[in-house]
Scaffold this motif. Structure first.
Motif, PDB file in Angstrom:
ATOM      1  N   GLU A   1       0.976  -1.275   0.322  1.00  0.00           N
ATOM      2  CA  GLU A   1      -0.001   0.481   0.482  1.00  0.00           C
ATOM      3  C   GLU A   1       1.032   1.319  -0.241  1.00  0.00           C
ATOM      4  OE1 GLU A   1      -0.371  -2.997   1.836  1.00  0.00           O
ATOM      5  OE2 GLU A   1      -2.554  -3.486   1.022  1.00  0.00           O
ATOM      6  N   THR A   2       1.607   1.300   0.815  1.00  0.00           N
ATOM      7  CA  THR A   2       2.657   2.850   1.016  1.00  0.00           C
ATOM      8  C   THR A   2       3.573   2.160  -0.520  1.00  0.00           C
ATOM      9  OG1 THR A   2       4.542   0.637   1.974  1.00  0.00           O
ATOM     10  CG2 THR A   2       2.797   2.280   3.515  1.00  0.00           C
ATOM     11  N   TRP A   3       4.236   1.651  -0.420  1.00  0.00           N
ATOM     12  CA  TRP A   3       4.639   1.486  -2.337  1.00  0.00           C
ATOM     13  C   TRP A   3       3.599   2.153  -3.192  1.00  0.00           C
ATOM     14  CZ3 TRP A   3       9.565   2.498  -2.810  1.00  0.00           C
ATOM     15  CH2 TRP A   3      10.296   1.792  -2.346  1.00  0.00           C
ATOM     16  N   VAL A   4       2.663   1.699  -3.096  1.00  0.00           N
ATOM     17  CA  VAL A   4       1.404   2.397  -4.261  1.00  0.00           C
ATOM     18  C   VAL A   4       1.239   4.018  -4.252  1.00  0.00           C
ATOM     19  CG1 VAL A   4      -1.068   2.394  -4.758  1.00  0.00           C
ATOM     20  CG2 VAL A   4       0.576  -0.327  -4.523  1.00  0.00           C
ATOM     21  N   TRP A   5       1.153   4.075  -3.469  1.00  0.00           N
ATOM     22  CA  TRP A   5       1.218   5.434  -2.420  1.00  0.00           C
ATOM     23  C   TRP A   5       1.916   5.887  -2.788  1.00  0.00           C
ATOM     24  CZ3 TRP A   5       4.513   7.705   1.176  1.00  0.00           C
ATOM     25  CH2 TRP A   5       4.183   9.144   1.540  1.00  0.00           C
ATOM     26  N   PHE A   6       3.518   5.593  -2.979  1.00  0.00           N
ATOM     27  CA  PHE A   6       4.854   6.568  -2.897  1.00  0.00           C
ATOM     28  C   PHE A   6       4.540   6.792  -4.936  1.00  0.00           C
ATOM     29  CE2 PHE A   6       9.513   6.901  -4.257  1.00  0.00           C
ATOM     30  CZ  PHE A   6       9.659   7.362  -3.889  1.00  0.00           C
ATOM     31  N   LEU A   7       4.794   6.190  -5.479  1.00  0.00           N
ATOM     32  CA  LEU A   7       4.761   5.309  -7.042  1.00  0.00           C
ATOM     33  C   LEU A   7       3.223   6.352  -7.225  1.00  0.00           C
ATOM     34  CD1 LEU A   7       5.063   1.273  -7.463  1.00  0.00           C
ATOM     35  CD2 LEU A   7       7.184   3.530  -7.551  1.00  0.00           C
ATOM     36  N   GLU A   8       2.575   6.071  -7.169  1.00  0.00           N
ATOM     37  CA  GLU A   8       1.140   7.267  -7.153  1.00  0.00           C
ATOM     38  C   GLU A   8       1.326   8.358  -7.001  1.00  0.00           C
ATOM     39  OE1 GLU A   8      -1.932   6.003  -5.781  1.00  0.00           O
ATOM     40  OE2 GLU A   8      -2.443   4.091  -7.166  1.00  0.00           O
ATOM     41  N   SER A   9       1.932   9.400  -6.217  1.00  0.00           N
ATOM     42  CA  SER A   9       2.709  10.428  -5.912  1.00  0.00           C
ATOM     43  C   SER A   9       3.359  10.713  -6.995  1.00  0.00           C
ATOM     44  CB  SER A   9       3.220  10.377  -4.918  1.00  0.00           C
ATOM     45  OG  SER A   9       2.188  10.006  -3.359  1.00  0.00           O
TER      46      SER A   9
ATOM     47  N   VAL B   1       7.567  -5.073  -5.457  1.00  0.00           N
ATOM     48  CA  VAL B   1       7.137  -5.602  -7.218  1.00  0.00           C
ATOM     49  C   VAL B   1       5.319  -5.694  -7.220  1.00  0.00           C
ATOM     50  CG1 VAL B   1       7.199  -7.967  -8.135  1.00  0.00           C
ATOM     51  CG2 VAL B   1       9.279  -7.322  -6.641  1.00  0.00           C
ATOM     52  N   GLU B   2       4.944  -5.998  -6.630  1.00  0.00           N
ATOM     53  CA  GLU B   2       3.336  -6.168  -7.124  1.00  0.00           C
ATOM     54  C   GLU B   2       3.001  -3.856  -6.617  1.00  0.00           C
ATOM     55  OE1 GLU B   2       4.416  -9.392  -4.505  1.00  0.00           O
ATOM     56  OE2 GLU B   2       5.307  -7.516  -3.893  1.00  0.00           O
ATOM     57  N   ALA B   3       3.253  -3.427  -6.300  1.00  0.00           N
ATOM     58  CA  ALA B   3       2.780  -2.095  -6.737  1.00  0.00           C
ATOM     59  C   ALA B   3       3.892  -1.764  -8.081  1.00  0.00           C
ATOM     60  CB  ALA B   3       3.769  -1.037  -5.093  1.00  0.00           C
ATOM     61  N   LEU B   4       4.954  -2.234  -8.809  1.00  0.00           N
ATOM     62  CA  LEU B   4       5.038  -1.509  -9.638  1.00  0.00           C
ATOM     63  C   LEU B   4       3.941  -2.356 -10.743  1.00  0.00           C
ATOM     64  CD1 LEU B   4       9.067  -2.164  -9.120  1.00  0.00           C
ATOM     65  CD2 LEU B   4       8.035   0.154  -9.349  1.00  0.00           C
ATOM     66  N   ALA B   5       3.666  -3.128 -10.470  1.00  0.00           N
ATOM     67  CA  ALA B   5       2.979  -3.874 -11.100  1.00  0.00           C
ATOM     68  C   ALA B   5       1.298  -3.362 -11.833  1.00  0.00           C
ATOM     69  CB  ALA B   5       2.852  -5.806 -11.292  1.00  0.00           C
ATOM     70  N   GLN B   6       1.354  -2.867 -10.664  1.00  0.00           N
ATOM     71  CA  GLN B   6       0.259  -2.047 -10.594  1.00  0.00           C
ATOM     72  C   GLN B   6      -0.502  -0.426 -10.509  1.00  0.00           C
ATOM     73  OE1 GLN B   6      -1.785  -2.580  -6.320  1.00  0.00           O
ATOM     74  NE2 GLN B   6      -3.244  -0.835  -6.515  1.00  0.00           N
ATOM     75  N   VAL B   7       1.068  -0.099 -10.574  1.00  0.00           N
ATOM     76  CA  VAL B   7       1.275   1.644 -10.750  1.00  0.00           C
ATOM     77  C   VAL B   7       1.843   1.642 -12.530  1.00  0.00           C
ATOM     78  CG1 VAL B   7       2.184   4.047  -9.862  1.00  0.00           C
ATOM     79  CG2 VAL B   7       0.933   2.056  -8.082  1.00  0.00           C
ATOM     80  N   VAL B   8       2.416   0.681 -12.505  1.00  0.00           N
ATOM     81  CA  VAL B   8       2.835   0.935 -13.991  1.00  0.00           C
ATOM     82  C   VAL B   8       3.545   0.004 -14.619  1.00  0.00           C
ATOM     83  CG1 VAL B   8       4.363   3.286 -13.272  1.00  0.00           C
ATOM     84  CG2 VAL B   8       4.984   1.227 -12.479  1.00  0.00           C
ATOM     85  N   PRO B   9       2.137  -0.869 -14.759  1.00  0.00           N
ATOM     86  CA  PRO B   9       2.850  -1.897 -15.361  1.00  0.00           C
ATOM     87  C   PRO B   9       3.375  -2.355 -16.837  1.00  0.00           C
ATOM     88  CG  PRO B   9       0.025  -1.353 -15.864  1.00  0.00           C
ATOM     89  CD  PRO B   9       1.307  -0.483 -14.972  1.00  0.00           C
ATOM     90  N   ASN B  10       3.351  -1.133 -17.634  1.00  0.00           N
ATOM     91  CA  ASN B  10       4.095  -0.847 -18.560  1.00  0.00           C
ATOM     92  C   ASN B  10       6.234  -0.495 -18.662  1.00  0.00           C
ATOM     93  OD1 ASN B  10       1.678  -2.060 -20.419  1.00  0.00           O
ATOM     94  ND2 ASN B  10       1.205   0.819 -20.358  1.00  0.00           N
TER      95      ASN B  10
END
Length: 273
Positions: free
Chosen positions: A61-69, A93-102
């Motif tokens: 969750e925190t990585w998703v927040w950071f990457l989205e920010s 790894v899971e956060a990268l796949a969710q936020v920047v899958p490409n």
């Protein structure tokens, strides 16, 4: 708390390679938590901090927040041109796949490297689970021959994050606002030093690139170059022979690109001619 200074963002787009190292390190003292960072490499191959954040725990969750920010700060809709380097931090790894899958992802080879062919069979005999773990990591994440040329970097290690984590050691035991002020002043001082150093550059090449070409020029003396047509050349080095197209930045071998060491040597040899 998340911070991405506008000038750092502008500097990234103007002078850095499209690669991010993302990592986290523990805070010390009476205020536990983590500092998350996104760093890159500038034109002189120096560490370039883009954004950082302080959080209580590190998970998906925190990585998703950071990457989205980070994505929001940079304002880029197409992340397929970027590369993310990590050491597979918890949930990252899971956060990268969710936020920047490409986006292209790389894993720090130090965390997964072994003398591969020799030891894999021994590992399998000792621990089938460990063997499956290593065998299931796709080579495009950690092996140079399988990298794309999007970010034009053959970096294998996440040293830029590890180095930066060591640099900010003095900030990691401070109160949150004091810590953020320390980080801001550190970046002001570091970027001012880079600005002053840049005033002494008298050519189109940065000092790092100049030294790199000097080393490659020594090796390239063993190349035999034959001009073909316009910007294409046939280059022979010992038993290897390729066709180099400077206009398109390619070599005839599938394993050679102008960002790889063999083709860079060929490029240097052509320029010497």
């Amino acid at each position: 708390m998340y911070v991405c200074l506008r000038l750092l963002k502008d500097g990234f787009f103007k002078g850095c390679r499209p690669i991010f190292g993302v990592d986290g390190c523990h805070l010390k003292g009476a205020y536990p938590g983590q500092i998350l960072v996104a760093v890159s490499k500038d034109g002189n191959n120096n560490i370039y901090l883009i954004a950082w954040a302080t959080c209580e725990v590190v998970n998906r969750e925190t990585w998703v927040w950071f990457l989205e920010s980070l994505m929001h700060s940079l304002g880029s809709a197409d992340w397929s041109c970027f590369t993310f380097m990590s050491d597979k931090h918890k949930g990252l790894v899971e956060a990268l796949a969710q936020v920047v899958p490409n986006a292209e992802t790389r894993f720090c080879v130090r965390h997964i490297w072994l003398e591969y062919e020799i030891l894999m069979q021994q590992i399998k005999e000792l621990d089938e689970e460990a063997y499956d773990y290593l065998n299931n990591i796709p080579t495009q994440h950690w092996c140079r021959h399988a990298f794309s040329d999007n970010c034009r970097s053959n970096m294998l290690l996440n040293n830029m994050c590890e180095t930066f984590n060591a640099v900010i050691r003095d900030a990691r035991d401070k109160l949150i606002l004091t810590q953020m002020e320390w980080m801001k002043r550190y970046m002001m001082r570091r970027n001012n030093e880079k600005w002053e150093d840049s005033k002494e550059i008298t050519s189109n090449l940065t000092p790092y690139v100049h030294k790199l070409f000097q080393r490659m020029s020594y090796v390239s003396k063993n190349c035999i170059v034959q001009a073909a047509k316009d910007d294409t050349y046939e280059v022979q080095l010992k038993d290897d022979q390729v066709l180099v197209d400077l206009g398109n930045g390619t070599c005839s071998s599938n394993h050679w690109q102008l960002t790889g060491i063999p083709c860079v040597h060929a490029f240097a040899c052509i320029m010497d001619q």
